[in-house]
Enzyme design. Sequence first.
Site, mmCIF file in Angstrom:
data_model
loop_
_atom_site.group_PDB
_atom_site.id
_atom_site.type_symbol
_atom_site.label_atom_id
_atom_site.label_comp_id
_atom_site.label_asym_id
_atom_site.label_seq_id
_atom_site.Cartn_x
_atom_site.Cartn_y
_atom_site.Cartn_z
ATOM 1 N N GLY A 94 0.838 -1.208 0.000
ATOM 2 C CA GLY A 94 0.000 0.000 0.000
ATOM 3 C C GLY A 94 0.864 1.245 0.000
ATOM 4 N N GLY A 96 2.641 3.762 1.390
ATOM 5 C CA GLY A 96 3.147 4.057 2.727
ATOM 6 C C GLY A 96 3.695 5.459 2.846
ATOM 7 N N ARG A 180 3.898 13.242 -8.717
ATOM 8 C CA ARG A 180 4.003 12.266 -9.807
ATOM 9 C C ARG A 180 2.707 12.255 -10.608
ATOM 10 N NH1 ARG A 180 6.302 6.451 -8.359
ATOM 11 N NH2 ARG A 180 4.370 6.091 -7.226
ATOM 12 N N ARG A 187 -1.544 -1.345 -10.198
ATOM 13 C CA ARG A 187 -0.362 -2.187 -10.313
ATOM 14 C C ARG A 187 -0.776 -3.651 -10.389
ATOM 15 N NH1 ARG A 187 3.377 1.068 -6.827
ATOM 16 N NH2 ARG A 187 2.256 2.998 -6.550
ATOM 17 N N ASP A 256 4.565 -4.978 -7.292
ATOM 18 C CA ASP A 256 3.936 -3.702 -6.911
ATOM 19 C C ASP A 256 4.521 -2.543 -7.704
ATOM 20 O OD1 ASP A 256 6.080 -4.722 -5.091
ATOM 21 O OD2 ASP A 256 6.136 -2.619 -4.475
ATOM 22 N N ASN A 257 5.615 -2.792 -8.404
ATOM 23 C CA ASN A 257 6.221 -1.748 -9.234
ATOM 24 C C ASN A 257 5.977 -2.004 -10.717
ATOM 25 O OD1 ASN A 257 7.174 -0.406 -6.992
ATOM 26 N ND2 ASN A 257 9.175 -1.404 -7.043
ATOM 27 N N ASP A 266 8.169 3.940 -10.387
ATOM 28 C CA ASP A 266 9.032 3.788 -9.220
ATOM 29 C C ASP A 266 10.505 3.699 -9.579
ATOM 30 O OD1 ASP A 266 7.259 4.226 -7.329
ATOM 31 O OD2 ASP A 266 7.313 2.262 -6.393
#
Length: 491
Positions: A94, A96, A180, A187, A256-257, A266
């Site tokens: 998540g 963070g 960003r 993702r 997750d990336n 990322d």
Amino acid sequence: MTNLKEETQFGWNFENSYSLLPKSFYSCQNPIPVTSPELIILNSPLATSLGLNIEELKSKDGEAGLAGNLVPEGALPLAQAYAGHQFGHFTMLGDGRAILLGEQMTPSGERFDIQLKGSGQTPFSRGGDGRAALGPMLREYIISEAMYALGIPTTRSLAVVKTGEPVIREMVLPGAILTRVAASHLRVGTFEYAAKWGSKDELRALADYALQRHFPNIEDDENCYLSLLKQVIKRQAELIAKWQLFGFIHGVMNTDNMTISGETIDFGPCAFMDEYDENTVFSSIDTQGRYAYGNQPHIAAWNLARLAETLLPILDDNQDQAVQLAQEALLDFNKLFNRNLLTGMRAKLGLFNEEEGDVLLIGDLLSIMQKYHADYTNTFRALTFDNPTDTVLFGTQEFKEWYQKWQSRLSGQQETKCSALELMRNSNPAVIPRNHRVEAALEAAVKNEDYHVMERFLDILKEPFAYSQEQEEFTSMPEPSGIPYRTFCGT
Ligand code: AMP
Ligand code: MG
């Protein structure tokens, strides 16, 4: 925290479609205010294309907005929930240290996520401080904008503000927040989260949202979730081929990336390769070389298999049938990737048509580049100048033989040598964000608060195919130091 009265002042025009997903997909959370925001860099062309007012963004209130101290009207700040396989291990993650403000609707009708990265703790911070340091945020700015200019799908960077607060890493560093801009922040890990902890309805809601957001033309397909999987596979096959063609190493290709949109996301320990070597790894934590340059296509396929698994319940009611559909779709990745890579490599060598021997011709060049530690970008650049003379590689017998084969392949095609060189010029960048140059720009910025080095560098990187005089000095390789370049994840 006050809301800004006049949203039109800055040009923000938010919608919040992500917040319409089931509540389990996010946690409402405002950015945590910071002491003294200072705008370090603003991406004016990007701001304009988003419909934003540059002068207002540069004002005190604008600066405060980009630092999360003021929440623009229409924004609905939230932290997104997601999971992910990190170096092969499944974990709940998540946002963070990031907050999605909302989706900016641009004057041309496009929708972009606007996210503040480094904006303070969220329910997903897992003990982290929720903050980011100036160096890594400027690094993401430089590399993402360079990628964009190279034509590689990527999230972009709108601004970096200093927070005026220290962040504690191995050293005390100045804190910063990056704004960003992304097609979305969905993702592979978002699907993993839904599949692991959500109901089938929640999974379907996420898949429907991804379809709407990125692939509206396949929403009505008979098996639209299979089509979704195929489209993500296709986009990732295009993306990873581009990474390989430009020598980009992501460094931390955890699920997750990896985006559903097919954008690079990322920019942690990423870097561009100097010497051509399949085994190149920059990340200090990637001790096994899992995310080495030559391994990126395999990892992408592995990640896509994780995505396919999450979709099984909605691919078909019959589980065996679902598995078979997923497996067939996954098989396409290698085919698509190889085709994209080959097409791109042909262009790098000025080849317009396809011949059977091309795979060998390309492979031979790469092998001798690896053997003689040739610089990846500069080798193709010298070939583009039609002047392969000044390196060890070009002096070798192996290269001379290869060069003859390449020349006869070129003269066998209909197009003139001149148009072949033109194709090469549009395919081989004169400049990339070389690590030593990135470091020099960051050092000036972080240590000396001198942003000119970075600004000049960013200017040079804006037109990587220009082959201009002033780019010349940015093409040199680093002085050999004996110490391999390392990037760090603790950003
Ligand atoms: P990344 O390495 O940036 O892809 O981050 C991996 C995960 O760690 C994500 O869930 C991030 O939100 C989280 N994370 C990274 N740095 C921090 C931090 N300083 N505080 C809280 N969470 C963090
Ligand atoms: Mg991440």
